[in-house]
Write a protein that holds these residues in place. Structure first.
Motif, PDB file in Angstrom:
ATOM      1  N   LYS A 145      -6.615  -5.042  -1.784  1.00 48.57           N
ATOM      2  CA  LYS A 145      -7.443  -4.658  -0.631  1.00 48.57           C
ATOM      3  C   LYS A 145      -6.817  -3.549   0.224  1.00 48.57           C
ATOM      4  CE  LYS A 145      -8.685  -7.573   2.736  1.00 48.57           C
ATOM      5  NZ  LYS A 145      -8.830  -8.892   3.325  1.00 48.57           N
ATOM      6  N   ARG A 146      -5.485  -3.422   0.190  1.00 45.00           N
ATOM      7  CA  ARG A 146      -4.823  -2.446   1.078  1.00 45.00           C
ATOM      8  C   ARG A 146      -5.296  -1.025   0.791  1.00 45.00           C
ATOM      9  NH1 ARG A 146      -2.368   1.606   0.948  1.00 45.00           N
ATOM     10  NH2 ARG A 146      -2.349   1.430  -1.326  1.00 45.00           N
ATOM     11  N   ARG A 147      -5.685  -0.333   1.844  1.00 41.26           N
ATOM     12  CA  ARG A 147      -6.068   1.077   1.718  1.00 41.26           C
ATOM     13  C   ARG A 147      -5.443   1.828   2.877  1.00 41.26           C
ATOM     14  NH1 ARG A 147      -7.509  -0.400  -2.346  1.00 41.26           N
ATOM     15  NH2 ARG A 147      -5.763   0.928  -2.819  1.00 41.26           N
ATOM     16  N   SER A 148      -5.267   3.117   2.708  1.00 41.38           N
ATOM     17  CA  SER A 148      -4.764   3.938   3.810  1.00 41.38           C
ATOM     18  C   SER A 148      -5.908   4.156   4.795  1.00 41.38           C
ATOM     19  CB  SER A 148      -4.269   5.283   3.276  1.00 41.38           C
ATOM     20  OG  SER A 148      -3.149   5.075   2.451  1.00 41.38           O
ATOM     21  N   ILE A 149      -5.663   3.778   6.046  1.00 38.54           N
ATOM     22  CA  ILE A 149      -6.692   3.868   7.090  1.00 38.54           C
ATOM     23  C   ILE A 149      -6.397   5.094   7.953  1.00 38.54           C
ATOM     24  CG2 ILE A 149      -7.650   2.671   9.117  1.00 38.54           C
ATOM     25  CD1 ILE A 149      -8.307   1.379   6.329  1.00 38.54           C
ATOM     26  N   ARG A 150      -7.429   5.911   8.159  1.00 39.71           N
ATOM     27  CA  ARG A 150      -7.200   7.180   8.877  1.00 39.71           C
ATOM     28  C   ARG A 150      -8.087   7.340  10.102  1.00 39.71           C
ATOM     29  NH1 ARG A 150      -6.380   8.528   3.347  1.00 39.71           N
ATOM     30  NH2 ARG A 150      -4.174   9.027   2.993  1.00 39.71           N
ATOM     31  N   ALA A 151      -8.515   6.221  10.689  1.00 42.42           N
ATOM     32  CA  ALA A 151      -9.253   6.255  11.969  1.00 42.42           C
ATOM     33  C   ALA A 151      -9.049   4.892  12.619  1.00 42.42           C
ATOM     34  CB  ALA A 151     -10.731   6.520  11.728  1.00 42.42           C
ATOM     35  N   SER A 193      -3.412   0.270   8.071  1.00 41.18           N
ATOM     36  CA  SER A 193      -2.140   0.989   8.086  1.00 41.18           C
ATOM     37  C   SER A 193      -2.265   2.256   7.256  1.00 41.18           C
ATOM     38  CB  SER A 193      -1.028   0.100   7.496  1.00 41.18           C
ATOM     39  OG  SER A 193      -1.327  -0.202   6.145  1.00 41.18           O
ATOM     40  N   CYS A 194      -1.349   3.163   7.478  1.00 40.94           N
ATOM     41  CA  CYS A 194      -1.284   4.365   6.638  1.00 40.94           C
ATOM     42  C   CYS A 194       0.141   4.911   6.659  1.00 40.94           C
ATOM     43  CB  CYS A 194      -2.246   5.435   7.156  1.00 40.94           C
ATOM     44  SG  CYS A 194      -2.368   6.881   6.061  1.00 40.94           S
ATOM     45  N   TRP A 195       0.678   5.113   5.498  1.00 37.46           N
ATOM     46  CA  TRP A 195       1.979   5.782   5.400  1.00 37.46           C
ATOM     47  C   TRP A 195       1.813   7.187   5.971  1.00 37.46           C
ATOM     48  CZ3 TRP A 195       6.260   4.106   2.014  1.00 37.46           C
ATOM     49  CH2 TRP A 195       7.321   5.019   2.011  1.00 37.46           C
ATOM     50  N   VAL A 196       2.676   7.590   6.877  1.00 37.31           N
ATOM     51  CA  VAL A 196       2.639   8.963   7.403  1.00 37.31           C
ATOM     52  C   VAL A 196       4.031   9.556   7.172  1.00 37.31           C
ATOM     53  CG1 VAL A 196       0.741   8.763   9.069  1.00 37.31           C
ATOM     54  CG2 VAL A 196       3.028   8.053   9.751  1.00 37.31           C
ATOM     55  N   HIS A 197       4.090  10.560   6.337  1.00 28.20           N
ATOM     56  CA  HIS A 197       5.407  10.997   5.884  1.00 28.20           C
ATOM     57  C   HIS A 197       6.056  12.035   6.782  1.00 28.20           C
ATOM     58  CE1 HIS A 197       8.335  10.456   2.824  1.00 28.20           C
ATOM     59  NE2 HIS A 197       8.475  11.754   2.660  1.00 28.20           N
ATOM     60  N   SER A 198       5.253  12.659   7.661  1.00 27.45           N
ATOM     61  CA  SER A 198       5.803  13.817   8.372  1.00 27.45           C
ATOM     62  C   SER A 198       7.016  13.499   9.267  1.00 27.45           C
ATOM     63  CB  SER A 198       4.722  14.562   9.153  1.00 27.45           C
ATOM     64  OG  SER A 198       3.887  13.680   9.806  1.00 27.45           O
TER      65      SER A 198
HETATM   66  C1  LIG Z   1       5.294   8.701  -0.007  1.00 23.40           C
HETATM   67  C2  LIG Z   1       3.897   8.737   0.576  1.00 23.40           C
HETATM   68  C3  LIG Z   1       3.592   9.670   1.551  1.00 23.40           C
HETATM   69  C4  LIG Z   1       2.325   9.660   2.151  1.00 23.40           C
HETATM   70  N1  LIG Z   1       2.087  10.512   3.205  1.00 23.40           N
HETATM   71  C5  LIG Z   1       0.894  10.446   3.834  1.00 23.40           C
HETATM   72  C6  LIG Z   1       0.674  11.215   5.003  1.00 23.40           C
HETATM   73  O1  LIG Z   1       1.549  11.921   5.497  1.00 23.40           O
HETATM   74  N2  LIG Z   1      -0.534  11.130   5.601  1.00 23.40           N
HETATM   75  C7  LIG Z   1      -1.538  10.341   5.092  1.00 23.40           C
HETATM   76  O2  LIG Z   1      -2.622  10.311   5.661  1.00 23.40           O
HETATM   77  N3  LIG Z   1      -1.347   9.586   3.995  1.00 23.40           N
HETATM   78  C8  LIG Z   1      -0.160   9.599   3.367  1.00 23.40           C
HETATM   79  N4  LIG Z   1       0.073   8.789   2.293  1.00 23.40           N
HETATM   80  C9  LIG Z   1      -0.978   7.891   1.817  1.00 23.40           C
HETATM   81  C10 LIG Z   1      -1.583   8.354   0.494  1.00 23.40           C
HETATM   82  O3  LIG Z   1      -2.321   9.535   0.706  1.00 23.40           O
HETATM   83  C11 LIG Z   1      -2.457   7.218  -0.057  1.00 23.40           C
HETATM   84  O4  LIG Z   1      -1.652   6.100  -0.320  1.00 23.40           O
HETATM   85  C12 LIG Z   1      -3.178   7.625  -1.342  1.00 23.40           C
HETATM   86  O5  LIG Z   1      -4.112   8.642  -1.086  1.00 23.40           O
HETATM   87  C13 LIG Z   1      -3.895   6.447  -1.984  1.00 23.40           C
HETATM   88  O6  LIG Z   1      -4.805   5.845  -1.082  1.00 23.40           O
HETATM   89  P1  LIG Z   1      -4.685   4.318  -0.670  1.00 23.40           P
HETATM   90  O7  LIG Z   1      -3.388   4.143   0.069  1.00 23.40           O
HETATM   91  O8  LIG Z   1      -5.874   4.059   0.195  1.00 23.40           O
HETATM   92  O9  LIG Z   1      -4.692   3.494  -1.911  1.00 23.40           O
HETATM   93  C14 LIG Z   1       1.325   8.759   1.689  1.00 23.40           C
HETATM   94  C15 LIG Z   1       1.652   7.841   0.695  1.00 23.40           C
HETATM   95  C16 LIG Z   1       2.913   7.812   0.155  1.00 23.40           C
HETATM   96  C17 LIG Z   1       3.272   6.770  -0.882  1.00 23.40           C
END
Ligand SMILES: Cc1cc2nc3c(=O)[nH]c(=O)nc-3n(C[C@H](O)[C@H](O)[C@H](O)COP(=O)(O)O)c2cc1C
Length: 188
Positions: free
Chosen positions: A10-16, A128-133
């Protein structure tokens, strides 16, 4: 399918995100889950920096956006130029996991802790969303000093390896991209 596997799928990257802060009890559960990730030789060489100060979040966001705009990568520069682009998507909480640089595998340990937290958040209905910056900014020559100047510092000897935002999604959770095929080899 059991609940753990459901959360993983179910986990997805959320951007809002909604403006409301995540529940403190949930935050503590997320941080606790992070600290139960495996680490090389059980070193637990990590530190969790939780940023919920809106002023610091917005100052860090500006620095990260500049990092995107100055990047060698054209795709990143184009993303940053989009109207209304927000590096942290207005999420109310950012967690950075740093690891002691002389640990055996600080990067892997920190990333595993973060994945535990992303999954724990999903299981609690928190996006949640990974943000790498922030990690990229820190790795630049002037990065540590720039971050220190806005009040973001890490314990002595620590390097930040993983960062993600957390909050309540303001949009329906997106669908997962189709999974790539032929990515498994069995040797039995
Ligand atoms: C190492 C890494 C860096 C990422 N950096 C960003 C980021 O800076 N901004 C962002 O919006 N998503 C970032 N993501 C999220 C990915 O874009 C996302 O996991 C991928 O598109 C798959 O989508 P999902 O997480 O919904 O399955 C990052 C993910 C990883 C693993």
């Amino acid at each position: 399918m059991n609940e753990t596997i459901q959360s993983i799928l179910k986990r997805r990257s959320i951007r809002a995100y909604q403006p409301g802060q995540i529940d403190e009890k949930d935050l503590q559960e997320i941080l606790n889950a992070g600290q139960y990730a495996p680490t090389a030789m059980g070193e637990q060489p990590w530190h969790f920096t939780v940023i919920q100060n809106p002023d610091l979040l917005s100052r860090l966001q500006e620095i990260c956006k500049q990092g995107f705009l100055n990047s060698d990568n054209e795709a990143l520069r184009e993303i940053a130029k989009r109207d209304g682009f927000l590096v942290f998507y207005q999420a109310p909480t950012l967690i950075i996991v740093s690891g002691h640089k002389i640990a055996i595998t600080p990067l892997q340990d920190s990333v595993l802790a973060m994945e535990n937290m992303l999954l724990a958040a999903t299981s609690l209905g928190i996006g949640s969303c990974w943000v790498h910056s922030p990690i990229t900014v820190y790795a630049s020559p002037e990065g540590p000093e720039t971050l220190k100047s806005i009040g973001l510092d890490f314990p002595e000897g620590h390097v930040p390896y993983a960062a993600a935002v957390f909050g309540y999604s303001s949009l329906p959770v997106p669908k997962a991209a189709p999974r790539k095929q032929d990515t498994i080899t069995y040797i039995r």
